[in-house]
Motif scaffolding. Structure first.
Motif, short mmCIF file in Angstrom:
data_model
loop_
_atom_site.label_atom_id
_atom_site.label_comp_id
_atom_site.label_asym_id
_atom_site.label_seq_id
_atom_site.Cartn_x
_atom_site.Cartn_y
_atom_site.Cartn_z
N VAL A 108 0.84 -1.20 0.00
CA VAL A 108 0.00 0.00 0.00
C VAL A 108 0.88 1.25 0.00
O VAL A 108 0.63 2.21 -0.74
CB VAL A 108 -0.95 0.00 1.21
N LEU A 109 1.92 1.23 0.82
CA LEU A 109 2.83 2.38 0.88
C LEU A 109 3.59 2.55 -0.43
O LEU A 109 3.81 3.67 -0.90
CB LEU A 109 3.80 2.21 2.05
N GLN A 110 4.01 1.43 -1.04
CA GLN A 110 4.69 1.50 -2.32
C GLN A 110 3.80 2.11 -3.39
O GLN A 110 4.23 2.93 -4.20
CB GLN A 110 5.13 0.11 -2.76
N LEU A 111 2.53 1.67 -3.40
CA LEU A 111 1.59 2.19 -4.39
C LEU A 111 1.36 3.69 -4.18
O LEU A 111 1.34 4.47 -5.13
CB LEU A 111 0.27 1.43 -4.31
N ARG A 112 1.21 4.08 -2.93
CA ARG A 112 1.02 5.50 -2.62
C ARG A 112 2.20 6.32 -3.13
O ARG A 112 2.02 7.37 -3.75
CB ARG A 112 0.87 5.65 -1.09
N ARG A 113 3.41 5.82 -2.87
CA ARG A 113 4.61 6.54 -3.32
C ARG A 113 4.67 6.61 -4.83
O ARG A 113 5.04 7.64 -5.41
CB ARG A 113 5.85 5.84 -2.77
N LEU A 114 4.30 5.53 -5.50
CA LEU A 114 4.32 5.48 -6.96
C LEU A 114 3.35 6.50 -7.56
O LEU A 114 3.68 7.20 -8.51
CB LEU A 114 3.96 4.07 -7.42
N ILE A 115 2.16 6.59 -6.99
CA ILE A 115 1.15 7.52 -7.49
C ILE A 115 1.58 8.96 -7.25
O ILE A 115 1.47 9.82 -8.14
CB ILE A 115 -0.22 7.23 -6.83
N ILE A 116 2.11 9.24 -6.06
CA ILE A 116 2.57 10.60 -5.76
C ILE A 116 3.72 10.99 -6.68
O ILE A 116 3.77 12.12 -7.19
CB ILE A 116 3.00 10.69 -4.28
N ALA A 117 4.63 10.05 -6.94
CA ALA A 117 5.79 10.35 -7.79
C ALA A 117 5.38 10.70 -9.21
O ALA A 117 6.10 11.42 -9.91
CB ALA A 117 6.74 9.15 -7.81
N ASN A 118 4.21 10.21 -9.64
CA ASN A 118 3.76 10.46 -11.01
C ASN A 118 2.55 11.38 -11.08
O ASN A 118 1.89 11.47 -12.12
CB ASN A 118 3.44 9.12 -11.68
N ALA A 119 2.27 12.08 -9.97
CA ALA A 119 1.09 12.95 -9.92
C ALA A 119 1.18 14.11 -10.91
O ALA A 119 0.15 14.53 -11.46
CB ALA A 119 0.89 13.48 -8.51
N ASP A 120 2.37 14.61 -11.16
CA ASP A 120 2.52 15.72 -12.12
C ASP A 120 2.18 15.26 -13.54
O ASP A 120 1.57 16.00 -14.32
CB ASP A 120 3.94 16.28 -12.10
N ASN A 121 2.57 14.04 -13.87
CA ASN A 121 2.33 13.52 -15.22
C ASN A 121 0.91 12.99 -15.40
O ASN A 121 0.35 13.06 -16.50
CB ASN A 121 3.33 12.41 -15.54
N PHE A 122 0.34 12.45 -14.31
CA PHE A 122 -0.99 11.85 -14.39
C PHE A 122 -1.88 12.37 -13.26
O PHE A 122 -2.31 11.61 -12.38
CB PHE A 122 -0.90 10.31 -14.30
N PRO A 123 -2.15 13.68 -13.24
CA PRO A 123 -2.93 14.24 -12.12
C PRO A 123 -4.34 13.68 -12.02
O PRO A 123 -4.84 13.50 -10.92
CB PRO A 123 -2.94 15.75 -12.43
N GLU A 124 -4.98 13.41 -13.15
CA GLU A 124 -6.34 12.87 -13.11
C GLU A 124 -6.36 11.46 -12.52
O GLU A 124 -7.28 11.10 -11.80
CB GLU A 124 -6.96 12.89 -14.50
N LEU A 125 -5.35 10.68 -12.85
CA LEU A 125 -5.26 9.33 -12.30
C LEU A 125 -5.09 9.36 -10.79
O LEU A 125 -5.77 8.64 -10.06
CB LEU A 125 -4.10 8.58 -12.96
N GLY A 126 -4.19 10.23 -10.32
CA GLY A 126 -3.99 10.35 -8.88
C GLY A 126 -5.25 10.81 -8.17
O GLY A 126 -5.61 10.28 -7.11
N ALA A 127 -5.94 11.78 -8.77
CA ALA A 127 -7.18 12.29 -8.16
C ALA A 127 -8.25 11.20 -8.12
O ALA A 127 -8.95 11.05 -7.12
CB ALA A 127 -7.68 13.50 -8.94
N THR A 128 -8.36 10.44 -9.19
CA THR A 128 -9.37 9.37 -9.24
C THR A 128 -9.06 8.30 -8.20
O THR A 128 -9.97 7.80 -7.52
CB THR A 128 -9.42 8.74 -10.64
N TRP A 129 -7.78 7.92 -8.09
CA TRP A 129 -7.40 6.91 -7.09
C TRP A 129 -7.75 7.39 -5.68
O TRP A 129 -8.27 6.62 -4.87
CB TRP A 129 -5.91 6.63 -7.20
N TYR A 130 -7.46 8.65 -5.40
CA TYR A 130 -7.77 9.18 -4.07
C TYR A 130 -9.28 9.22 -3.83
O TYR A 130 -9.77 8.80 -2.78
CB TYR A 130 -7.18 10.59 -3.92
N GLU A 131 -10.02 9.69 -4.82
CA GLU A 131 -11.47 9.82 -4.68
C GLU A 131 -12.16 8.47 -4.52
O GLU A 131 -13.07 8.31 -3.69
CB GLU A 131 -12.06 10.55 -5.88
#
Length: 207
Positions: A108-131
């Motif tokens: 879970v922590l690895q996935l969180r870090r992976l999503i945060i690391a790519n939030a600039d490139n894929f902001p909609e994906l990060g937002a959807t995952w959080y929502e």
């Protein structure tokens, strides 16, 4: 349909690609991962990977969003706190321990870090995952706190803020340490202490 029929073979390959992609993305990050890496680990050809997923971005999005399906158990957990004022600290303590155990698992922590690391490139994906994930947990926890307040067990003006306070008290230390160190830094005993201290602090403000 028999196990060796085309539909089942295709489904097995799809799952193998998903599992391999999850492993490689978490180990190498998005930029460091190639479709060749994923094909090799999945034991399929690169052409097969592209047959199932048009490109690396679509594969990355699918493995990220697939994890939101696992949130249902946490939704059930936070919606089922008994409204017994005498046992409130005990019940919230049990919730806190499960909350911490689930959300500080290495994957879970690895996935969180992976999503945060790519939030600039894929902001909609990060937002959807959080929502679809953690935000749903917070909304359910807010409903639970609202119910407990209606039944006199808690004093809550803003239930969603209370839900954020509760989760923040629990997760701030272990998650931040893991994010900066690159891996979990806590022991089981420390998680137990965070759970107990977090619940005490929460009830000091909201009971």
């Amino acid at each position: 349909m028999e196990a060796n029929e085309p539909g089942n073979r295709s489904a097995r390959k799809h799952q193998a690609i998903m599992e391999a992609a999850t492993t490689v993305f978490m180990a190498k990050g998005y930029a460091g991962t190639s479709m060749d890496d994923i094909a090799k680990l999945a034991a399929v050809s690169k052409q097969t990977v592209y047959k199932h997923f048009a490109d690396k971005e679509k594969l990355f999005a699918e493995i990220v969003l697939a994890t939101t399906d696992r949130i249902e158990a946490m939704i059930d957990l936070v919606s089922d706190i008994p409204a017994d004022p005498a046992a409130l600290e005990e019940n919230l303590g049990a919730l806190a321990r499960q909350f911490l155990t689930t959300l500080t698992r290495p994957q879970v922590l690895q996935l969180r870090r992976l999503i945060i690391a790519n939030a600039d490139n894929f902001p909609e994906l990060g937002a959807t995952w959080y929502e679809q994930g953690f935000e749903r947990v917070l909304a359910t926890l807010a409903e639970t706190f609202r119910r407990l307040a209606d039944q006199g067990a808690l004093k809550v003006d803003d239930a969603l803020l209370a839900a954020n306070h509760f989760s923040g008290l629990l997760l701030w230390i272990p998650v931040n340490k893991a994010m900066f160190h690159g891996s979990p830094q806590h022991t089981d005993a420390e998680l137990e202490r965070y759970a107990e201290a977090g619940v005490r602090a929460f009830l000091a403000a909201y009971r």
